[in-house]
Design a protein around this motif. Structure first.
Motif, PDB file in Angstrom:
ATOM      1  N   SER A 141      23.358  42.501  24.814  1.00  0.00           N
ATOM      2  CA  SER A 141      21.873  42.389  24.369  1.00  0.00           C
ATOM      3  C   SER A 141      20.659  41.706  24.236  1.00  0.00           C
ATOM      4  O   SER A 141      21.509  40.678  24.425  1.00  0.00           O
ATOM      5  N   ASP A 142      19.826  41.323  24.127  1.00  0.00           N
ATOM      6  CA  ASP A 142      18.947  40.319  23.993  1.00  0.00           C
ATOM      7  C   ASP A 142      19.281  40.030  22.911  1.00  0.00           C
ATOM      8  O   ASP A 142      18.811  38.579  22.296  1.00  0.00           O
ATOM      9  N   ARG A 143      19.795  40.802  21.872  1.00  0.00           N
ATOM     10  CA  ARG A 143      19.626  40.372  20.544  1.00  0.00           C
ATOM     11  C   ARG A 143      20.594  40.774  19.227  1.00  0.00           C
ATOM     12  O   ARG A 143      21.525  41.418  20.548  1.00  0.00           O
ATOM     13  N   GLY A 173      20.279  40.958  29.735  1.00  0.00           N
ATOM     14  CA  GLY A 173      20.302  39.868  28.282  1.00  0.00           C
ATOM     15  C   GLY A 173      21.500  38.674  27.579  1.00  0.00           C
ATOM     16  O   GLY A 173      21.692  38.208  28.662  1.00  0.00           O
ATOM     17  N   ARG A 174      20.286  38.449  27.286  1.00  0.00           N
ATOM     18  CA  ARG A 174      20.478  36.668  26.230  1.00  0.00           C
ATOM     19  C   ARG A 174      21.937  36.206  25.739  1.00  0.00           C
ATOM     20  O   ARG A 174      22.199  35.128  26.255  1.00  0.00           O
ATOM     21  N   GLY A 196      16.634  39.389  31.154  1.00  0.00           N
ATOM     22  CA  GLY A 196      16.311  39.318  29.814  1.00  0.00           C
ATOM     23  C   GLY A 196      15.512  39.932  29.283  1.00  0.00           C
ATOM     24  O   GLY A 196      14.776  40.518  30.967  1.00  0.00           O
ATOM     25  N   ASP A 197      15.020  40.975  28.793  1.00  0.00           N
ATOM     26  CA  ASP A 197      13.742  41.558  28.526  1.00  0.00           C
ATOM     27  C   ASP A 197      13.801  43.138  28.743  1.00  0.00           C
ATOM     28  O   ASP A 197      12.979  42.702  29.707  1.00  0.00           O
ATOM     29  N   PRO A 209      13.930  46.773  28.560  1.00  0.00           N
ATOM     30  CA  PRO A 209      12.159  47.225  27.715  1.00  0.00           C
ATOM     31  C   PRO A 209      13.248  48.275  27.038  1.00  0.00           C
ATOM     32  O   PRO A 209      14.689  48.752  28.137  1.00  0.00           O
ATOM     33  N   ASP A 210      12.644  48.122  25.795  1.00  0.00           N
ATOM     34  CA  ASP A 210      13.708  49.614  25.482  1.00  0.00           C
ATOM     35  C   ASP A 210      13.561  51.036  25.676  1.00  0.00           C
ATOM     36  O   ASP A 210      14.575  51.725  25.846  1.00  0.00           O
ATOM     37  N   ASP A 224      12.614  48.690  36.857  1.00  0.00           N
ATOM     38  CA  ASP A 224      13.053  47.732  35.844  1.00  0.00           C
ATOM     39  C   ASP A 224      14.377  47.313  35.851  1.00  0.00           C
ATOM     40  O   ASP A 224      14.648  45.709  35.721  1.00  0.00           O
TER      41      ASP A 224
END
Lengths: 144, 297
Positions: B85-87, B118-119, B137-138, B140-141, B147
């Motif tokens: 994930s990114d977060r 993902g970061r 990264g980024d 989208p949801d 994408d």
């Protein structure tokens, strides 16, 4: 005997029903498929797919490439993109076409990849515009 | 003993935290549902694509003709697409998949390069000095196929030009809200002999047995495989991204739920302490007054 037609994209199941005839935009030309067709596997071009069912208006779909499997009693369309005619947003299609054409005519140096992509975008947009126009004509007979 | 005011301040702080974690929990729950719906929506295509591929591999003479994406070669270099994930703030979600990937790399004992999505995954592997050849990264949801297309295209291109002899996909499989399983599975080459096994594992009912009818190919078999096989890789990557997304959100939801619960426990504890301290203070004051009155007599 009807054919079971399924149109699927990666994102959703677009259509699934028994129909009498399918007219599909094969990459080698448009083909009409009736029940008891010989097994066939073909790639699809950008174009219109028409679904015919007795006693009903033809249904029309904009297909954006992919492939199709035909069995005697079953047709499966695995499309890269598929939209029912009445889902097409004409304004957006026209915008997309303008954007891609602008890119090609801007005189900027494009890589081969970018160029093919822009050309594909134009073809895709034109298919959608054509289908959307045809549908609106059918629904609203010209008044003049 | 902490002063009354300090305790009050802590209680307020923790209440704020619990509000935030509860909001995050609710958002994660909604996003998880959406990701799950998307996974379900992609299943019909997956089933059909497997079916076609299996029919194709059952065709007479199909073993004789090979396609580069179906051909196994001696493995010197391996690529892994790692989906994280990114977060953060998602419990053990990222740690688990990163650890599973590291174990896999250790067992492999071959040079490995990574493509990270993902970061968090990128961070973990740059820290230990692994080579990352591409990163995304980024996401989208609500990712569309477009994408994730570039990710699959890198895998296919690098497999075909010999950068990798094998490509694996490391992601977190969404089993249910409580259980998410990190998996590392082979993406390329596709092995025709193993197709059915794989399909049965994933789509149990959809495989029909028996001799498939001979197809008419249009334009021809090689061209068709050229179209179908990359689509197939794209599909697998797309589904993996969705599974990972559902897992991420459900991991975050669970983590945030327990954070909220902990915060509420803490608030209850502190409120108890607060009342006790307050009462003690009152008692002490009364004793003082009583003592003072006593002394005046």
């Amino acid at each position: 005997m009807p054919i079971k037609l399924e149109i699927v994209t990666v994102e959703r199941l677009t259509f699934s029903d028994d129909v009498d005839m399918v007219i599909a935009p094969g990459s080698e030309g448009v083909m009409g498929i009736l029940p008891h067709h010989a097994p066939l596997l073909t790639t699809l071009a950008y174009g219109e797919l028409v679904v015919r069912k007795q006693g009903q208006d033809d249904l029309s779909f904009a297909i954006g490439g992919g492939f199709m499997e035909v069995q005697p009693d079953k047709v499966t369309v695995l499309a890269d993109a598929a939209e029912r005619a009445d889902e097409i947003n004409l304004d957006r299609a026209q915008e997309a076409r303008k954007r891609a054409e602008g890119l090609l005519q801007s005189g900027k140096k494009l890589s081969l990849d970018e160029q093919t992509r822009a050309e594909a975008a134009i073809r895709r947009a034109m298919t959608r515009i054509k289908i959307a126009r045809k549908r609106s004509k059918r629904r609203m007979p010209r008044s003049e | 003993m902490a002063s009354l005011r300090d305790i009050k301040r802590r209680i307020n702080g923790i209440k704020n935290i619990s509000q935030v974690t509860r909001a995050m929990q609710m958002i994660a729950a909604a996003k998880m549902r959406r990701a799950q719906e998307q996974v379900v929506a992609s299943r019909p295509y997956a089933e059909k694509a497997w079916e076609v591929l299996i029919h194709l591999s059952q065709q007479p003479g199909s073993k004789a003709q090979f396609h580069p994406l179906l051909t196994q070669r001696p493995v010197h270099k391996v690529g892994i697409i790692l989906i994280t994930s990114d977060r953060g703030l998602a419990g053990g979600y990222n740690t688990n998949i990163v650890r599973a990937t590291m174990r896999f790399i250790d067992r492999l004992e071959k040079p490995v390069q990574l493509v990270t999505v993902g970061r968090k995954g990128r961070g973990a592997f740059t820290r230990i000095g692994k080579q990352i050849i591409a990163e995304f990264g980024d996401i989208p949801d609500k990712p569309t196929l477009l994408d994730v297309l570039p990710i699959a295209q890198i895998a296919v291109a690098d497999f075909l030009n010999g950068t990798f002899d094998e490509v694996y996909l490391a992601y977190t499989d969404f089993v249910n809200t409580i259980v998410q399983k990190p998996v590392v599975k082979r993406l390329l080459p596709l092995l025709p002999d193993k197709l059915e096994e794989q399909a049965v594992a994933e789509y149990v009912d959809s495989v029909r047995h028996g001799v498939a009818p001979a197809y008419i190919y249009e334009p021809d078999r090689a061209e068709l495989l050229n179209i179908i096989l990359p689509r197939f890789t794209e599909l697998q990557v797309y589904q993996a991204v969705l599974e990972a997304l559902a897992s991420e959100h459900s991991a975050r939801m669970v983590a945030m739920r327990s954070a909220t619960d902990n915060a509420n426990d803490l608030v209850a504890d502190l409120t108890l302490t607060y009342n006790r301290v307050r009462q003690e203070a009152i008692t002490k004051e009364m004793m003082d007054i009583v003592g003072g009155v006593e002394a005046l007599k």
